[in-house]
Design a protein around this motif. Structure first.
Motif, PDB file in Angstrom:
ATOM      1  N   SER A 135      -2.373 -27.201  41.905  1.00 55.89           N
ATOM      2  CA  SER A 135      -1.373 -26.152  42.146  1.00 55.89           C
ATOM      3  C   SER A 135      -1.050 -25.424  40.852  1.00 55.89           C
ATOM      4  N   PHE A 136      -0.989 -26.195  39.770  1.00 58.65           N
ATOM      5  CA  PHE A 136      -0.683 -25.653  38.451  1.00 58.65           C
ATOM      6  C   PHE A 136      -1.672 -26.231  37.450  1.00 58.65           C
ATOM      7  N   ILE A 137      -2.074 -25.403  36.493  1.00 58.78           N
ATOM      8  CA  ILE A 137      -2.914 -25.866  35.401  1.00 58.78           C
ATOM      9  C   ILE A 137      -2.161 -25.576  34.116  1.00 58.78           C
ATOM     10  N   ILE A 138      -1.901 -26.633  33.351  1.00 59.68           N
ATOM     11  CA  ILE A 138      -1.116 -26.502  32.120  1.00 59.68           C
ATOM     12  C   ILE A 138      -2.063 -26.412  30.936  1.00 59.68           C
ATOM     13  N   VAL A 139      -1.865 -25.367  30.124  1.00 59.05           N
ATOM     14  CA  VAL A 139      -2.699 -25.144  28.949  1.00 59.05           C
ATOM     15  C   VAL A 139      -1.822 -25.009  27.714  1.00 59.05           C
ATOM     16  N   GLU A 140      -2.430 -25.251  26.572  1.00 58.82           N
ATOM     17  CA  GLU A 140      -1.752 -24.996  25.301  1.00 58.82           C
ATOM     18  C   GLU A 140      -1.966 -23.526  24.936  1.00 58.82           C
ATOM     19  N   ARG A 141      -1.211 -23.049  23.968  1.00 60.99           N
ATOM     20  CA  ARG A 141      -1.260 -21.636  23.566  1.00 60.99           C
ATOM     21  C   ARG A 141      -2.670 -21.170  23.220  1.00 60.99           C
ATOM     22  N   ASN A 142      -3.453 -22.015  22.560  1.00 64.87           N
ATOM     23  CA  ASN A 142      -4.775 -21.581  22.109  1.00 64.87           C
ATOM     24  C   ASN A 142      -5.719 -21.245  23.267  1.00 64.87           C
ATOM     25  N   LEU A 143      -5.453 -21.741  24.476  1.00 61.13           N
ATOM     26  CA  LEU A 143      -6.289 -21.443  25.645  1.00 61.13           C
ATOM     27  C   LEU A 143      -5.650 -20.435  26.596  1.00 61.13           C
ATOM     28  N   ALA A 144      -4.404 -20.082  26.349  1.00 61.64           N
ATOM     29  CA  ALA A 144      -3.610 -19.342  27.327  1.00 61.64           C
ATOM     30  C   ALA A 144      -4.245 -18.032  27.783  1.00 61.64           C
ATOM     31  N   LEU A 145      -4.616 -17.170  26.868  1.00 61.43           N
ATOM     32  CA  LEU A 145      -5.119 -15.857  27.255  1.00 61.43           C
ATOM     33  C   LEU A 145      -6.436 -15.947  28.006  1.00 61.43           C
ATOM     34  N   ASP A 146      -7.352 -16.775  27.523  1.00 58.35           N
ATOM     35  CA  ASP A 146      -8.630 -16.949  28.217  1.00 58.35           C
ATOM     36  C   ASP A 146      -8.433 -17.594  29.587  1.00 58.35           C
ATOM     37  N   ALA A 147      -7.548 -18.568  29.659  1.00 51.70           N
ATOM     38  CA  ALA A 147      -7.289 -19.256  30.931  1.00 51.70           C
ATOM     39  C   ALA A 147      -6.731 -18.283  31.970  1.00 51.70           C
ATOM     40  N   GLN A 148      -5.776 -17.456  31.558  1.00 51.46           N
ATOM     41  CA  GLN A 148      -5.181 -16.502  32.496  1.00 51.46           C
ATOM     42  C   GLN A 148      -6.210 -15.467  32.937  1.00 51.46           C
ATOM     43  N   LYS A 149      -7.039 -15.021  32.017  1.00 46.60           N
ATOM     44  CA  LYS A 149      -8.081 -14.047  32.346  1.00 46.60           C
ATOM     45  C   LYS A 149      -9.043 -14.621  33.392  1.00 46.60           C
ATOM     46  N   ILE A 150      -9.463 -15.856  33.199  1.00 46.95           N
ATOM     47  CA  ILE A 150     -10.378 -16.501  34.145  1.00 46.95           C
ATOM     48  C   ILE A 150      -9.702 -16.697  35.500  1.00 46.95           C
ATOM     49  N   ALA A 151      -8.467 -17.159  35.493  1.00 45.55           N
ATOM     50  CA  ALA A 151      -7.740 -17.382  36.750  1.00 45.55           C
ATOM     51  C   ALA A 151      -7.566 -16.082  37.526  1.00 45.55           C
ATOM     52  N   THR A 152      -7.303 -15.003  36.816  1.00 43.15           N
ATOM     53  CA  THR A 152      -7.134 -13.701  37.460  1.00 43.15           C
ATOM     54  C   THR A 152      -8.474 -13.177  37.970  1.00 43.15           C
ATOM     55  N   GLU A 153      -9.488 -13.289  37.150  1.00 37.18           N
ATOM     56  CA  GLU A 153     -10.829 -12.796  37.505  1.00 37.18           C
ATOM     57  C   GLU A 153     -11.366 -13.476  38.763  1.00 37.18           C
ATOM     58  N   TYR A 154     -11.169 -14.776  38.855  1.00 33.73           N
ATOM     59  CA  TYR A 154     -11.712 -15.535  39.976  1.00 33.73           C
ATOM     60  C   TYR A 154     -10.698 -15.773  41.097  1.00 33.73           C
ATOM     61  N   LEU A 155      -9.526 -15.139  40.985  1.00 33.81           N
ATOM     62  CA  LEU A 155      -8.484 -15.232  42.012  1.00 33.81           C
ATOM     63  C   LEU A 155      -8.123 -16.666  42.357  1.00 33.81           C
ATOM     64  N   TYR A 156      -7.954 -17.495  41.331  1.00 31.63           N
ATOM     65  CA  TYR A 156      -7.571 -18.887  41.552  1.00 31.63           C
ATOM     66  C   TYR A 156      -6.225 -18.963  42.262  1.00 31.63           C
ATOM     67  N   ASP A 157      -6.104 -19.936  43.152  1.00 28.51           N
ATOM     68  CA  ASP A 157      -4.810 -20.222  43.756  1.00 28.51           C
ATOM     69  C   ASP A 157      -3.905 -20.935  42.754  1.00 28.51           C
ATOM     70  N   SER A 158      -4.502 -21.624  41.801  1.00 26.50           N
ATOM     71  CA  SER A 158      -3.742 -22.341  40.773  1.00 26.50           C
ATOM     72  C   SER A 158      -2.993 -21.360  39.887  1.00 26.50           C
ATOM     73  N   LYS A 159      -1.776 -21.738  39.504  1.00 31.35           N
ATOM     74  CA  LYS A 159      -0.991 -20.952  38.554  1.00 31.35           C
ATOM     75  C   LYS A 159      -1.201 -21.536  37.161  1.00 31.35           C
TER      76      LYS A 159
END
Length: 130
Positions: free
Chosen positions: A73-97
């Motif tokens: 449901s949620f994927i927790i990341v540290e700051r160093n991964l944040a921007l890439d993680a959000q980009k991937i989640a948005t690009e692939y329309l993940y249900d995970s926040k």
């Protein structure tokens, strides 16, 4: 933007568990929390099979992809991964926040400007023992 663990904003708690038995010590309808690892796949799969909301902390983009595929449901990341993680989640329309682990509320504004799904402060995570 989702904000968990801030003193001004009521929010759900996340219950960090070490094994499947620990889940029974969490409140009904709670979100359990685990670190992504092969040793925790039993907990992750148990949560998926039993419709238990789960947040998974990850240390890499590969772990992020696995976690989304495993139904987090949620994927927790540290700051160093944040921007890439959000980009991937948005690009692939993940249900995970995607939630960024922060220690200082002053980080919220910058992360909001980058379009992050949310943030989580340490006070939102409660450790549960068996």
């Amino acid at each position: 933007m989702l904000i968990f663990g801030h003193r001004f904003i009521p929010s759900r708690s996340f219950y960090h568990v070490l094994d499947i038995d620990s889940i029974s010590n969490t409140p009904p309808s709670s979100t359990i929390c685990v670190q992504f690892s092969e040793e925790n796949l039993d907990i992750i799969n148990h949560a998926s099979l039993n419709n238990i909301s789960i947040s998974i902390s990850v240390n890499s983009i590969l772990e992020l992809i696995y976690s989304a595929s495993l139904g987090a449901s949620f994927i927790i990341v540290e700051r160093n991964l944040a921007l890439d993680a959000q980009k991937i989640a948005t690009e692939y329309l993940y249900d995970s926040k995607i939630l960024v682990h922060i220690n200082d509320e002053n980080e919220i504004e910058e992360l909001a400007l980058h379009g992050m799904d949310g943030v989580i402060l340490p006070s939102a995570i409660i450790k549960i023992n068996s």
